[in-house]
Design an enzyme around this catalytic site. Structure first.
Site, mmCIF file in Angstrom:
data_model
loop_
_atom_site.group_PDB
_atom_site.id
_atom_site.type_symbol
_atom_site.label_atom_id
_atom_site.label_comp_id
_atom_site.label_asym_id
_atom_site.label_seq_id
_atom_site.Cartn_x
_atom_site.Cartn_y
_atom_site.Cartn_z
ATOM 1 N N GLN A 83 43.484 19.079 84.015
ATOM 2 C CA GLN A 83 42.038 19.237 84.162
ATOM 3 C C GLN A 83 41.675 20.666 84.539
ATOM 4 O OE1 GLN A 83 41.239 17.585 88.595
ATOM 5 N NE2 GLN A 83 42.223 16.101 87.217
ATOM 6 N N HIS A 85 38.098 22.875 86.473
ATOM 7 C CA HIS A 85 36.773 22.821 87.094
ATOM 8 C C HIS A 85 35.988 24.072 86.716
ATOM 9 C CE1 HIS A 85 38.525 19.609 89.373
ATOM 10 N NE2 HIS A 85 39.320 20.418 90.036
ATOM 11 N N GLU A 101 39.258 25.285 94.677
ATOM 12 C CA GLU A 101 39.918 24.447 95.679
ATOM 13 C C GLU A 101 41.272 25.032 96.042
ATOM 14 O OE1 GLU A 101 39.879 20.823 93.436
ATOM 15 O OE2 GLU A 101 41.807 21.219 92.474
ATOM 16 N N HIS A 159 45.106 22.728 85.712
ATOM 17 C CA HIS A 159 45.983 22.305 86.788
ATOM 18 C C HIS A 159 46.156 20.796 86.797
ATOM 19 C CE1 HIS A 159 41.897 21.955 88.456
ATOM 20 N NE2 HIS A 159 42.375 20.949 89.177
ATOM 21 N N ARG A 179 38.417 16.664 82.291
ATOM 22 C CA ARG A 179 39.774 16.252 81.920
ATOM 23 C C ARG A 179 40.100 16.792 80.527
ATOM 24 N NH1 ARG A 179 38.161 10.765 83.260
ATOM 25 N NH2 ARG A 179 38.471 10.427 85.480
#
Length: 309
Positions: A83, A85, A101, A159, A179
């Site tokens: 996936q 972000h 993150e 990642h 995804r």
């Protein structure tokens, strides 16, 4: 007067294992205070009442009643989807925050690994073709991990956690995930899980990922920086005796997450007797109005210290 706040986690079963949201004010998935006179209130309700006293003046000016971060523990009993972000600019198109993150590996089985970035520079067309031909795994960088490893997963980095890893995840308060690949695996409802290939291809960083893990020393009884980013800063504290943390110059809340051992957290400038004991995997929120904190380990302990600057 405010005091160190502990919350009841929100536990989420997943097709690949389980995650617990240990501090959250994201949409309707709000963690609830479980200690002291504020027990039963959500984090969002507390921000509405206490505002900058809870989160800090500059943070309240920017985010208002929204809490900027989300804290999780993740137990990957199977591979998570591959996936990516989006960053803040791309996420703004759907009126959300982006999602950078970090992971702190709290447990890793022998031969455990994660996916972080591409193993060579590539481009949109090559990645799209590899998805069509089911060869995407050949392009991804597989990184062996062990307990104590740290990865900063900035927005745009492809990642995935893999089977046999447990992590503490600190992230922007967003659940925006695209995804790219999910091993043709059904979800808990028996249906193939939705992919977001076009959105993922639009926000991927196609460069090769070098030095995927954070290199850091971990001396006893001192704070060591792991991540210093515009969205959050994280230090690790490894200690075997009581230490003080002075936040007089910091205009932010602080969150401690215990990642090894057990530690008592006391606000020396808060209400008398207000203290919290953290076990491994537990977190506490220190309001911005509290500036003098004492941490006392039971033997050896390690905690992550997180704030916004």
């Amino acid at each position: 007067m405010l005091y160190p706040l502990k919350f009841k986690p929100i536990v989420k079963p997943k097709v690949w294992g389980q995650e617990s949201w240990i501090i959250s004010a994201y949409n309707n998935e709000q963690t609830v205070v479980e200690n002291g006179f504020l027990a039963g209130n959500t984090l969002g309700e507390l921000i509405e009442i206490y505002m900058d006293e809870l989160v800090g003046g500059a943070i309240y000016q920017i985010f208002g009643d929204e809490f900027p971060l989300l804290f999780k523990t993740i137990d990957a009993q199977d591979d998570l989807s591959v996936q990516v972000h989006p960053d803040d600019m791309a996420a703004a198109e759907v009126e959300q925050l982006g999602k950078s993150e970090m992971w702190y590996v709290s447990h890793a089985d022998p031969q455990a690994s994660i996916i972080l970035g591409f193993n060579r520079a590539t481009n949109r067309e090559e990645v799209a073709t590899s998805l069509e031909q089911d060869t995407i795994m050949d392009t991804l960088q597989i990184v062996p991990v062990q307990q104590g490893d740290v990865a900063f997963v900035e927005a745009g980095l492809v990642h995935a956690l893999r089977k046999g890893t447990q992590v503490v995840e600190i992230q922007q308060s967003s659940d925006l995930t695209y995804r790219l690949y999910d091993y043709r695996r059904p979800g808990l409802d028996g249906q193939l899980r939705e992919l977001h290939v076009d959105q993922a291809l639009n926000c991927l960083n196609y460069d090769a990922k070098t030095d995927p893990l954070v290199n850091y020393d971990n001396p006893v009884n001192s704070a060591v920086s792991l991540v210093e980013d515009e969205h959050f800063c994280t230090n690790i504290l490894h200690f075997d005796k009581s230490i003080h943390r002075d936040y007089d110059e910091l205009d932010s809340f602080v969150v401690y997450v215990c990642v090894e051992g057990q530690v008592r957290v006391e606000a020396l400038d808060g209400e008398e007797g207000e203290s919290i004991t953290l076990m491994n995997g537990e977190a506490v929120l220190i309001p911005a109005s509290l500036k003098d904190i004492r941490l006392t380990p039971d033997g050896n302990a390690k905690v992550l210290e997180v704030y916004v600057i």
